[in-house]
Scaffold this motif. Structure first.
Motif, mmCIF file in Angstrom:
data_model
loop_
_atom_site.group_PDB
_atom_site.id
_atom_site.type_symbol
_atom_site.label_atom_id
_atom_site.label_comp_id
_atom_site.label_asym_id
_atom_site.label_seq_id
_atom_site.Cartn_x
_atom_site.Cartn_y
_atom_site.Cartn_z
ATOM 1 N N SER A 1 -40.620 -6.417 -14.970
ATOM 2 C CA SER A 1 -41.649 -7.124 -15.726
ATOM 3 C C SER A 1 -43.062 -6.735 -15.296
ATOM 4 C CB SER A 1 -41.462 -8.632 -15.591
ATOM 5 O OG SER A 1 -41.621 -9.020 -14.237
ATOM 6 N N CYS A 2 -43.247 -6.189 -14.093
ATOM 7 C CA CYS A 2 -44.587 -5.810 -13.620
ATOM 8 C C CYS A 2 -45.050 -4.484 -14.204
ATOM 9 C CB CYS A 2 -44.600 -5.718 -12.098
ATOM 10 S SG CYS A 2 -44.182 -7.276 -11.299
ATOM 11 N N TYR A 3 -44.156 -3.714 -14.768
ATOM 12 C CA TYR A 3 -44.504 -2.401 -15.292
ATOM 13 C C TYR A 3 -44.854 -2.500 -16.765
ATOM 14 C CZ TYR A 3 -42.216 -0.935 -11.019
ATOM 15 O OH TYR A 3 -41.858 -0.788 -9.710
ATOM 16 N N SER A 4 -45.856 -1.718 -17.170
ATOM 17 C CA SER A 4 -46.227 -1.691 -18.582
ATOM 18 C C SER A 4 -45.286 -0.740 -19.312
ATOM 19 C CB SER A 4 -47.677 -1.244 -18.750
ATOM 20 O OG SER A 4 -47.821 0.073 -18.260
ATOM 21 N N SER A 5 -45.112 -0.979 -20.583
ATOM 22 C CA SER A 5 -44.228 -0.121 -21.361
ATOM 23 C C SER A 5 -44.950 1.154 -21.755
ATOM 24 C CB SER A 5 -43.746 -0.863 -22.605
ATOM 25 O OG SER A 5 -44.851 -1.150 -23.426
ATOM 26 N N LEU A 6 -44.202 2.189 -22.070
ATOM 27 C CA LEU A 6 -44.766 3.476 -22.454
ATOM 28 C C LEU A 6 -45.275 3.406 -23.885
ATOM 29 C CD1 LEU A 6 -42.016 5.817 -21.014
ATOM 30 C CD2 LEU A 6 -44.230 5.309 -20.018
ATOM 31 N N LEU A 7 -46.354 4.085 -24.124
ATOM 32 C CA LEU A 7 -46.887 4.174 -25.480
ATOM 33 C C LEU A 7 -46.346 5.449 -26.123
ATOM 34 C CD1 LEU A 7 -50.583 3.140 -24.788
ATOM 35 C CD2 LEU A 7 -48.757 1.746 -25.751
#
Length: 148
Positions: A128-134
């Protein structure tokens, strides 16, 4: 490889179902009581019954009617044989009948088995701490790489 794993899981599930069904039948038949009655006339099987009374061959009636004759030899040629199998009726075992070591094992097993399924306090998501890839472009479609 994935098909083999799926097949192994299905076989394990089917084996568990079959084994539990067989164990239920064993418990059922170990508590089942039955009686078989057989009627023999002159060493020949005339009738047998699992649930009710056997029918006689009629020789007993003829012997009682002819019993007033003195010259009649009243040999009893008919036999009734009853086979009875009593099942086990006491399936409840009390905890007090077990030895101390057995009681200790049962208590330890129950405690560990109940704690095996204890859930977490909150739902933990490790990513949950990681942002998702664009995604700018869909590379699989552009390069035409498809899983078959």
């Amino acid at each position: 490889m994935l098909n083999f794993m799926y097949f192994a899981v299905l076989m394990k599930s089917d084996f568990n179902k079959i084994a539990s069904f067989i164990m239920a039948l064993v418990v059922l038949f170990s508590t089942f009581s039955f009686t078989v009655e057989q009627h023999y006339c002159c060493d020949n099987l005339v009738d047998f019954s699992f649930f009710g009374q056997v029918e006689s061959c009629g020789m007993e009636i003829r012997q009682t009617q002819n019993s007033h004759n003195d010259n009649f030899d009243s040999n009893d040629c008919c036999d009734d044989i009853t086979f009875s199998k009593n099942g086990q009726h006491d399936l409840k075992l009390t905890f007090e009948k077990l030895s101390f070591e057995q009681q200790h094992f049962v208590a330890s097993f129950v405690y560990s088995y109940l704690n095996l399924f204890e859930g977490l306090q909150e739902n933990v998501v490790p990513f949950s701490c990681y942002s998702s890839l664009l995604f700018v472009k869909d590379i699989h479609i552009l390069d035409q790489i498809f899983l078959i």
